[in-house]
Write an enzyme that holds these catalytic residues in place. Sequence first.
Site, PDB file in Angstrom:
ATOM      1  N   THR A  87       0.877  -1.533   0.038  1.00  0.00           N
ATOM      2  CA  THR A  87       0.025   0.261   0.152  1.00  0.00           C
ATOM      3  C   THR A  87       0.817   1.109   0.411  1.00  0.00           C
ATOM      4  OG1 THR A  87      -1.509  -1.483   0.769  1.00  0.00           O
ATOM      5  CG2 THR A  87      -1.651   1.271   1.292  1.00  0.00           C
ATOM      6  N   LYS A 162      -7.768   1.413  -2.717  1.00  0.00           N
ATOM      7  CA  LYS A 162      -6.943   1.427  -1.631  1.00  0.00           C
ATOM      8  C   LYS A 162      -6.993   2.643  -0.844  1.00  0.00           C
ATOM      9  CE  LYS A 162      -5.454  -1.567   1.766  1.00  0.00           C
ATOM     10  NZ  LYS A 162      -3.922  -1.651   2.154  1.00  0.00           N
ATOM     11  N   LYS A 237      -1.150   5.644   8.959  1.00  0.00           N
ATOM     12  CA  LYS A 237       0.002   5.549   7.425  1.00  0.00           C
ATOM     13  C   LYS A 237      -1.248   5.954   6.101  1.00  0.00           C
ATOM     14  CE  LYS A 237       2.093   2.610   3.945  1.00  0.00           C
ATOM     15  NZ  LYS A 237       1.962   0.908   3.423  1.00  0.00           N
TER      16      LYS A 237
END
Length: 290
Positions: A87, A162, A237
């Site tokens: 990611t 995502k 994050k």
Amino acid sequence: MKIGFIGLGNMGAPMASNLAKAGHQVTGFDVAGTTAEGVAAAVDLEWAVKGMDVVITMLPNGSILRQVAAQAIPHMGKGTLFIDCSTVDVESAKNTSEAAEDEGILAVDAPVSGGIGGAAGGTLTFMAGGSEAAFAKAKPLFDIMGQKAVHCGDAGAGQAAKICNNMILGVTMIATCEAFALADKLGLDRQKMFDVVSTSSGYSWSMNAYCPAPGVGPTSPADNGYAPGFAAELMLKDLGLSQQAAEMANADTPMGEMARTLYAQFVEDEDGKGKDFSAMLPRFEKRNRG
């Protein structure tokens, strides 16, 4: 197929093992020296990628992805399939795909949802960006490592999906934790709260599948002292990536920014680091208004 797997952490190791269990010849490499069941260990990055049909990466951030790609791509043959399951920021995903395609390599950015449990159980969801040809070649491998794979569009589209998904997740978890803390102060039983909300308009994955209140709903990290299934620092994050993308796209995302700010406070200034992202509930329990 011969598969090189780079990044054998909490997610990468079980994913690589599932590919090996399915009969593929998997060689793994991790700078930390970690290994995975059924996976041969490479002595260096070049060994892990040279002569492979497929190279898969699962790495911590975009900067490391760019570094690994710069080292790995020159050793991959034309027609190799390069799947990045990290990611990362959209720009890193696009740049990596472009660098691979310039060398005749098929590239897919395919971040995952489902956490450590999904990686171990082979029930991940893959959000993929790349060409139709690259996705078609990757799909049988996604079917081994996960239960669903969605081709979201061109390079970078997997990361975009995502980022948007996890921004929703971060916001809804905070709202769910706030609601439980408010219910406590109003004298409402947590089980009754769950029984109502889980079947009403407040329904969400955060409430119904991953309830932050211990002893309520299906078993979740809350029932294990908030040991991380998805750590708060990883949510921070991802929320940072969402705001980086929002700035790049000139998108107004005030709830996403507020969620990022709250998780930053929780992880950096409070005791949230190393806890599950649903540990926001005990945080709100201790706090009063203002």
